[in-house]
Motif scaffolding. Structure first.
Motif, mmCIF file in Angstrom:
data_model
loop_
_atom_site.group_PDB
_atom_site.id
_atom_site.type_symbol
_atom_site.label_atom_id
_atom_site.label_comp_id
_atom_site.label_asym_id
_atom_site.label_seq_id
_atom_site.Cartn_x
_atom_site.Cartn_y
_atom_site.Cartn_z
ATOM 1 N N THR A 50 42.751 49.347 13.536
ATOM 2 C CA THR A 50 41.463 49.661 12.695
ATOM 3 C C THR A 50 40.749 48.287 12.600
ATOM 4 O O THR A 50 38.817 48.724 12.938
ATOM 5 C CB THR A 50 41.833 50.426 11.428
ATOM 6 N N GLU A 51 40.623 47.857 12.444
ATOM 7 C CA GLU A 51 39.585 46.510 10.909
ATOM 8 C C GLU A 51 39.585 45.369 12.185
ATOM 9 O O GLU A 51 38.029 45.161 12.239
ATOM 10 C CB GLU A 51 41.092 45.096 10.456
ATOM 11 N N MET A 52 40.275 45.568 13.430
ATOM 12 C CA MET A 52 40.170 44.884 14.111
ATOM 13 C C MET A 52 38.918 45.677 15.336
ATOM 14 O O MET A 52 37.892 44.739 15.725
ATOM 15 C CB MET A 52 41.093 44.346 15.337
ATOM 16 N N LYS A 53 38.620 46.258 15.187
ATOM 17 C CA LYS A 53 37.904 47.360 16.319
ATOM 18 C C LYS A 53 37.103 47.356 15.220
ATOM 19 O O LYS A 53 35.649 46.801 15.968
ATOM 20 C CB LYS A 53 38.545 49.000 16.588
ATOM 21 N N MET A 54 37.050 47.735 14.004
ATOM 22 C CA MET A 54 35.820 47.855 13.518
ATOM 23 C C MET A 54 35.294 46.430 13.235
ATOM 24 O O MET A 54 33.987 46.421 13.851
ATOM 25 C CB MET A 54 35.544 47.444 12.138
ATOM 26 N N LEU A 55 35.782 45.244 13.557
ATOM 27 C CA LEU A 55 35.074 43.493 14.144
ATOM 28 C C LEU A 55 34.273 43.472 15.055
ATOM 29 O O LEU A 55 33.348 42.778 15.599
ATOM 30 C CB LEU A 55 36.137 42.570 12.877
ATOM 31 N N GLN A 56 35.164 44.469 15.980
ATOM 32 C CA GLN A 56 35.055 43.927 17.505
ATOM 33 C C GLN A 56 33.319 44.703 17.861
ATOM 34 O O GLN A 56 32.811 44.015 18.518
ATOM 35 C CB GLN A 56 36.011 44.463 18.538
ATOM 36 N N LYS A 57 33.441 45.603 16.735
ATOM 37 C CA LYS A 57 32.448 46.892 16.957
ATOM 38 C C LYS A 57 31.268 45.634 16.662
ATOM 39 O O LYS A 57 29.711 45.845 17.093
ATOM 40 C CB LYS A 57 32.656 47.727 16.327
ATOM 41 N N MET A 58 31.557 45.110 15.019
ATOM 42 C CA MET A 58 30.448 44.572 14.699
ATOM 43 C C MET A 58 29.639 43.130 15.534
ATOM 44 O O MET A 58 28.397 42.715 15.723
ATOM 45 C CB MET A 58 30.922 43.939 13.308
ATOM 46 N N MET A 59 30.775 42.671 15.941
ATOM 47 C CA MET A 59 30.498 41.697 16.735
ATOM 48 C C MET A 59 29.473 41.887 18.526
ATOM 49 O O MET A 59 28.533 40.639 18.345
ATOM 50 C CB MET A 59 31.902 40.970 17.641
ATOM 51 N N LYS A 60 29.464 42.753 18.710
ATOM 52 C CA LYS A 60 28.776 43.801 19.983
ATOM 53 C C LYS A 60 27.977 44.357 19.120
ATOM 54 O O LYS A 60 26.265 43.061 20.567
ATOM 55 C CB LYS A 60 30.058 44.890 20.607
#
Length: 149
Positions: A50-60
């Motif tokens: 969940t943390e990685m998905k959240m960070l990837q979304k922020m990065m995108k």
């Protein structure tokens, strides 16, 4: 050490160093963590996926904003987005190169027996699970289409 603990530790350092861009990005990450924790049905602690998905979304989001600001000739706003991307990137796993992604895709194609463009859905399903957090979805899709086309 959880993502939230890492962010809090780095926020303290950023405050002491008066690092405004770093502090801005870290506060954004912390806000997303709090938001994810307080959503209906969420656990008190976030799992790593969940943390990685959240960070990837922020990065995108930052990448998309950066590109728009560049197109509109707004270097001041583009610079802020770039600074935040650099901070967020530190929390993400190392991204795979195109060659590494292609290698993984070829292996998946062999395992699935994919033959042509009609199998792109099966390939993308398996590839996104296997490469989650390690590669950008658009890049995976482009390479997959090239391999199957």
């Amino acid at each position: 050490m959880s993502l939230e603990e890492k962010v809090m530790a780095q926020m303290k350092d950023a405050m002491k160093a008066k690092n405004e861009p770093g502090l801005r990005a870290l506060r954004a990450i912390k806000a997303e963590i709090i938001k994810a924790k307080t959503e209906p049905g969420a656990n008190k602690e976030l799992d790593e996926a969940t943390e990685m998905k959240m960070l990837q979304k922020m990065m995108k989001q930052r990448k998309d904003s950066f590109e728009i600001f560049e197109q509109q000739n707004r270097p001041d706003l583009a610079q802020k987005e770039r600074e935040e991307m650099e901070i967020i990137e530190k929390f993400l796993p190392q991204q795979m190169s195109e060659a590494e992604i292609t290698e993984v895709l070829r292996k998946i194609i062999a395992d699935l027996g994919a033959a042509g463009p009609s199998d792109i859905g099966k390939l993308m399903g398996a590839a996104t699970k296997q490469l989650a957090g390690k590669a950008d979805g658009k890049l995976i899709n482009t390479l997959a289409k090239n391999l199957l086309g």
